[in-house]
Every structure is written in structure tokens, then in C-alpha cells.
Design a protein around this motif. Sequence first.
Motif, PDB file in Angstrom:
ATOM      1  N   GLU A   1       8.623  22.024 -39.625  1.00  0.00           N
ATOM      2  CA  GLU A   1       9.310  21.408 -40.752  1.00  0.00           C
ATOM      3  C   GLU A   1       9.644  19.946 -40.443  1.00  0.00           C
ATOM      4  N   ASN A   2       9.532  19.090 -41.475  1.00  0.00           N
ATOM      5  CA  ASN A   2       9.954  17.698 -41.351  1.00  0.00           C
ATOM      6  C   ASN A   2      10.316  17.163 -42.724  1.00  0.00           C
ATOM      7  N   ASP A   3      10.924  15.966 -42.767  1.00  0.00           N
ATOM      8  CA  ASP A   3      11.398  15.396 -44.027  1.00  0.00           C
ATOM      9  C   ASP A   3      10.264  14.989 -44.961  1.00  0.00           C
ATOM     10  N   ASN A   4       9.049  14.858 -44.428  1.00  0.00           N
ATOM     11  CA  ASN A   4       7.907  14.549 -45.281  1.00  0.00           C
ATOM     12  C   ASN A   4       7.374  15.786 -46.006  1.00  0.00           C
ATOM     13  N   GLY A   5       7.835  16.966 -45.584  1.00  0.00           N
ATOM     14  CA  GLY A   5       7.385  18.195 -46.228  1.00  0.00           C
ATOM     15  C   GLY A   5       5.985  18.625 -45.840  1.00  0.00           C
ATOM     16  N   ASP A   6       5.530  18.226 -44.643  1.00  0.00           N
ATOM     17  CA  ASP A   6       4.180  18.598 -44.221  1.00  0.00           C
ATOM     18  C   ASP A   6       3.990  20.109 -44.108  1.00  0.00           C
ATOM     19  N   HIS A   7       5.094  20.835 -43.907  1.00  0.00           N
ATOM     20  CA  HIS A   7       5.010  22.288 -43.777  1.00  0.00           C
ATOM     21  C   HIS A   7       4.751  22.969 -45.115  1.00  0.00           C
ATOM     22  N   PHE A   8       4.908  22.237 -46.216  1.00  0.00           N
ATOM     23  CA  PHE A   8       4.549  22.771 -47.533  1.00  0.00           C
ATOM     24  C   PHE A   8       3.055  22.483 -47.755  1.00  0.00           C
ATOM     25  N   ALA A   9       2.221  23.306 -47.142  1.00  0.00           N
ATOM     26  CA  ALA A   9       0.775  23.049 -47.070  1.00  0.00           C
ATOM     27  C   ALA A   9      -0.004  23.941 -48.030  1.00  0.00           C
ATOM     28  N   MET A  10       0.432  24.014 -49.277  1.00  0.00           N
ATOM     29  CA  MET A  10      -0.181  24.911 -50.251  1.00  0.00           C
ATOM     30  C   MET A  10      -1.617  24.508 -50.577  1.00  0.00           C
ATOM     31  N   ARG A  11      -2.451  25.528 -50.908  1.00  0.00           N
ATOM     32  CA  ARG A  11      -3.888  25.279 -51.086  1.00  0.00           C
ATOM     33  C   ARG A  11      -4.442  25.788 -52.407  1.00  0.00           C
TER      34      ARG A  11
END
Length: 370
Positions: free
Chosen positions: A85-95
Motif C-alpha cells: 500500500e502507498n499514497d499513490n494507490g498502486d495497490h489498487f491494481a484492477m484489471r
Amino acid sequence: MNVKFINGLIIAALSAPLCILGACNSSTQKTPASADTSKTDTGKKTKYLSQPLISSIYTADPSAHVFNGKIYIYPSHDINAGIPENDNGDHFAMRDYHILSMDSIGGKVTDNGVALDIKDIPWAGRQLWAPDAAYKNGTYYLYFPVKDKQDVFHIGVATSANPAGPFKAEPQPIAGSYSIDPAVFTDTDGKTYMYFGGIWGGQLQRWITGKYEPNGSKTDSKQEDAPAISCKVALLKPDMKNFDGAAKNAVIVDSLGKPLLTKDHNRRFFEGSWMHKYNGKYYLTYSTGDTHLLCYAIGNSPLGPFTYKGVFMKPVEGWTTHHSIIEIKGKWYIFYHDTQLSGKTHLRNVKVTTLEHNADGSIKLIDPFL
């Protein structure tokens, strides 16, 4: 157990194994009438106002619409991509997107399968975030934000003859679009508007000059005493695929008519806008992001300005708050998400509950917990 303190609420997040989802293989779900159990905190049960609409996949950011007398929900499809998780939202990796449908509130919910996959969007790079949909002249339009191959968010559009898809994406993003969270509203005069934008990971703060600044601030925090970054609004052309002119600022002002400031994190716009019309007034609803509130502001025009009126939903379990509001057979409902199933901020589940307008036009405060 990870206990989080959010605006005075104590939320206990338990990591839910994926077998919880795997045990539910059916593509249809019966919507529970109300909540009763789930997480525990120091021995006490947390009771939820409503239950997840579906538990076979993780879903979030639900944009709901009634098409042909049936309710269709256009959510994000959360996956566990293993990204920190990070503030850029890289963990929201929807496809991809799965569209949900139901005949009535409280009825059976159907997962209609993959409606659009990132691999079928010619210009897409990564992160297929919160979508919305609209209908005009026999065609359904799916609007979606995704990063291009240079890692810059833009908004695309895909079309279908069926509200559940599959959808075919246009070869390029909408010219003049940027950032995230498209929300499409058709007024009673037939004109259609798109509201969009999100700061921090949504990159809206990088467009302050009118063009993308790749080395710009990751947040809006350097402008604490300046007017807050506004949600954007653009009129759509009749083809529903292009903006009719440049996007404008949907400015939110206080009771004295002054724009809200960046440092006003309990009231300023962060992301997740939605528009609904009630008694001739335009209600811009949105998330405050890092303070986890849903707020509303009212205007006399779909372009604003909008006068801030208050909070209408307290923080949910999880970090993000993203919603939609629709009227069904004379009653109003809010679709939203939390993390009841997973306890992880990026693996969410969509829910629905009633929304009430008071006699004076204000919105009754909703607490997502009982």
C-alpha cells in the motif's frame, strides 16, 4: 488484529482468507436484509448497517443505475495483486470490470461476468479504476479511468447494446480528459455532464497549470491556504464520446460564498463525486479522502457553484469512501463500499442502504454501523 482509529471510530480489521470468497462459487447472491455480525473488537461484535451485495469477488466504487426497470451496478473489481500500500494507490491494481444486476433492492444479485478487460483497451497501461455508465439512443456507455502507457490517468469510453456488456472500448481516451472517477449525470433537459477528478493518486493536482506536470506534487498539501482543488465538470456532446468544450471547475463554497481551502480536509473535495437532482436542486456529493467522510454541496446549476451543506455519511470500515445515489420507485438509495469481507483497505465489497432527504432539503446522516 489491526485496530484502526478513524474519526473517533474504532475499527478492528481482521485479515480474511481468500477461501471466504472461494467458498461462494455461484454467480448470484441473495442480498441479506440487514447486518448482524462480523468483526470483533475487544470481544464486542461490530454490527453493520448493511451486508455485502456479493461475496464471490471483491467489488468497490459502485455506480448504480436503473435501465429498463432493472438495477445495474458498475463497480471496480478489486484483486489482490501483492503490491504494498502507498499514497499513490498502486495497490489498487484492477484489471477488468464485472457488472452486477438485480431486479429489486433486497433481491438476487447477479454477476454478469467480465464486461471489459484492460487488455482490450488499446491505449491502457494499468489500474482500471472506478467507472460509471450512461444510456442514450439504444447504446450503453461505460466510462472508465485508466493509466495510459506513460502512467497518466485519462478517461475512456466503451459501448454496448447491452447494459451488462460486453463493452468495446474506443481506440483513444476522451480528448481533454484526465484524472479519475467519472460520474455521468443527464439533466431533465437532456444535457449530459461528466464530473471527474481525484487528488493524490488520482493525479488531479498535477493538472493545475492546464497540462500534466509529471514532477508535480503527489498531494495537494503544499497549497494549504489556497482554494482547494475542484472537482471537474464537462458537458458531453450528443455522441456521448467527447467533451463539448473544456472541463470547468465545480467549485464548492462555504455559506459566505468563499471557496473551501485546501487545509479544510473535513470539507474539501478529494475524489468520488456523484450528482443527483432533488426538488430542482443539484446535489454534488463526494469523498473527503483522508478524513473518510461523504459530504454534499447544493447548487442551482449542474455547473455550480455548490454550497457546502454537511456530512451525510460517517466513515466506513476501510480507507476509501466511494458511492452513488439513485431513486428507485420513489425511494432513494446509496450504494457504497467497505471492507467487511477482507479487513484490508484495497479488497472491498459493495453495499446498499436507504438515503433520506429531510423536509428542508438536507440529507439525513447515515452511520454505516449499527
